[in-house]
Design an enzyme around this catalytic site. Structure first.
Site, PDB file in Angstrom:
ATOM      1  N   LYS A 187       0.816  -1.211   0.000  1.00  0.00           N
ATOM      2  CA  LYS A 187       0.000   0.000   0.000  1.00  0.00           C
ATOM      3  C   LYS A 187       0.855   1.270   0.000  1.00  0.00           C
ATOM      4  CE  LYS A 187      -3.601  -2.297  -0.536  1.00  0.00           C
ATOM      5  NZ  LYS A 187      -4.406  -2.995   0.442  1.00  0.00           N
TER       6      LYS A 187
HETATM    7  C1  PLP Z   1      -5.485  -3.977   0.796  1.00  0.00           C
HETATM    8  C2  PLP Z   1      -6.921  -3.681   0.834  1.00  0.00           C
HETATM    9  C3  PLP Z   1      -7.700  -3.929   1.959  1.00  0.00           C
HETATM   10  C4  PLP Z   1      -7.181  -4.700   3.150  1.00  0.00           C
HETATM   11  O1  PLP Z   1      -6.056  -4.158   3.756  1.00  0.00           O
HETATM   12  P1  PLP Z   1      -5.057  -5.125   4.559  1.00  0.00           P
HETATM   13  O2  PLP Z   1      -4.215  -4.161   5.325  1.00  0.00           O
HETATM   14  O3  PLP Z   1      -4.260  -5.904   3.555  1.00  0.00           O
HETATM   15  O4  PLP Z   1      -5.872  -5.979   5.449  1.00  0.00           O
HETATM   16  C5  PLP Z   1      -9.025  -3.542   1.943  1.00  0.00           C
HETATM   17  N1  PLP Z   1      -9.562  -2.949   0.877  1.00  0.00           N
HETATM   18  C6  PLP Z   1      -8.849  -2.701  -0.237  1.00  0.00           C
HETATM   19  C7  PLP Z   1      -9.504  -2.007  -1.386  1.00  0.00           C
HETATM   20  C8  PLP Z   1      -7.507  -3.074  -0.313  1.00  0.00           C
HETATM   21  O5  PLP Z   1      -6.815  -2.859  -1.434  1.00  0.00           O
END
Ligand code: PLP
Length: 391
Positions: A187
């Site tokens: 992210k």
């Molecule tokens: C990555 C992601 C999540 C979940 O986040 P994590 O930290 O990996 O649990 C939720 N929604 C979207 C759109 C994502 O890309």
């Protein structure tokens, strides 16, 4: 931009500092041992300040942030929560974790929620709407807010992929009643695993804070062992090591956004004249976070052929088309068994418009650290492939 691009010695020093101050990894207590330094609290305060929201609650993941945010909105069994067919599987999992029913809309060429389809899927049981700002680009928040507002339904923005994007001058994730963020390793910012729930609503914040911490009210008048509680909760607490890293990562965001946007502008400008290329629609182009460049070809077949050619030349993708299965509800039969609306129907038939759009799309990752020569090589490869495929 993935936050892992930004990691340098400052994150390492921040972790060492936690060790140097007593090695307390827990967000609460041990006041003297930790020399009164609280990294998760500092990260929450800095995050709230950076985004201009009153409250930010750190949690263990973006998935946990979704669940904590939904719980704080009072979502439970019997409720319907509307989200979109293009998202990471976590959005639907979190709704199901709350015991609620996920109701899923088609997307449009923003790659996000289609407001007209949202309107069609409302029911008397709709208790929250979760637009997802996929691949750094905002959802059509004006239209969605109008539909939600006229019925008093709260919006939770899944901003896991949208941190750093804006909509009409406001940060994504700060426009609905709640915004949730992810700091997993792919992210915009990373703490390895981690997430944040942001809100201006004090009551929502207090419920989120308590739910993420076994229901603790964090009553300042009482020691933790005698703390009061109103409702049950769970444990989604972030550790001090993650908080320390998050603080450093956050400080790098403005510069990183500027650099990736410049890289994107250069690549997009160079590809704009190619035959058959159409870019993703951005409801507020100035608010694009800029960490991916998405374009559509005329048919899924053309996109598949182009993607195969690009992959052969070593060009990488961001979710589309490579990881579409994890980001499109039409592939999630495993989640819809026994579902009151979708059980028994092949998921692949349920969102035909979204399937066509997603399977015609190619998403290129835009990095902060791209050298001019690498950018030129990428432009050259994409140009040659598209000219061959689309002639
Ligand atoms: C990555 C992601 C999540 C979940 O986040 P994590 O930290 O990996 O649990 C939720 N929604 C979207 C759109 C994502 O890309």
């Amino acid at each position: 931009m993935p936050g892992f691009e930004l990691i340098d010695d400052r994150e390492r020093q921040a972790v060492n500092e936690v060790f140097d101050r007593g090695g307390v990894f827990f967000r609460h207590g041990f006041d003297a041992m930790r020399q009164h330094v609280y990294k998760v609290r500092e990260f929450e305060d800095a995050f709230a300040r950076a985004l201009g929201v009153r409250y930010a609650q750190a949690v263990t993941s973006g998935t946990a942030a979704l669940k904590v945010g939904l719980k704080a909105l009072g979502i439970g069994p019997g409720d319907e929560v509307i989200t979109q067919a293009h998202t990471f599987v976590a959005t639907v999992e979190a709704i199901q974790e709350c015991g609620a029913t996920p109701v899923i809309t088609e997307i449009d060429r923003t790659l996000n929620m289609d407001p007209a389809d949202l309107e069609r899927r409302l029911s008397p049981r709709t208790r929250a709407i979760v637009p997802v700002h996929m691949l750094g680009g905002p959802a059509r928040l004006d239209e969605i807010a109008r539909i939600a507002g006229s019925r008093g339904i709260p919006i939770l923005e899944d901003t896991a992929q949208g941190l750093g994007g804006r909509y009409r001058g406001r940060w994504l994730g700060t426009i609905g009643r709640v915004g949730t963020f992810s700091f997993d390793h792919g992210k915009v910012l990373t703490t390895g695993e981690g997430g944040m729930v942001a809100t201006d609503d004090e009551a929502v914040f207090l419920r989120a804070r308590a739910y993420h911490d076994h229901g603790h009210d964090s009553n300042p008048a009482l020691p933790r062992g005698e703390d009061t509680r109103q409702a049950g909760g769970f444990n989604y607490r972030m550790t001090e090591l993650q908080g320390a890293i998050g603080l450093v990562q956050l400080s790098k965001l403005p510069d990183a956004l500027e650099r990736q946007r410049a890289n994107k502008a250069r690549i997009k400008g160079a590809l704009a004249g190619l035959p058959g290329i159409r870019f993703r629609e951005l409801p507020d182009p100035d608010g694009d976070a800029g960490d991916s460049l998405v374009f559509f070809l005329d048919t899924p077949e053309a996109a598949a052929a182009a993607a195969a050619d690009l992959a052969r030349q070593g060009v990488g993708f961001k979710n589309l088309p490579g990881a579409v299965d994890w980001h499109f509800a039409g592939t999630w039969d495993h989640l819809f068994r026994g579902h009151p609306l979708y059980g028994g129907v092949p998921a692949s038939t349920l969102w035909p418009e979204s399937a066509r759009i997603l399977r015609s799309a190619i998403a290129l990752p835009i990095m902060v650290r791209m050298e001019p020569a690498g950018i030129d090589a990428l432009i050259d490869k994409v140009s040659r492939v598209l000219e061959a495929v689309c002639q």
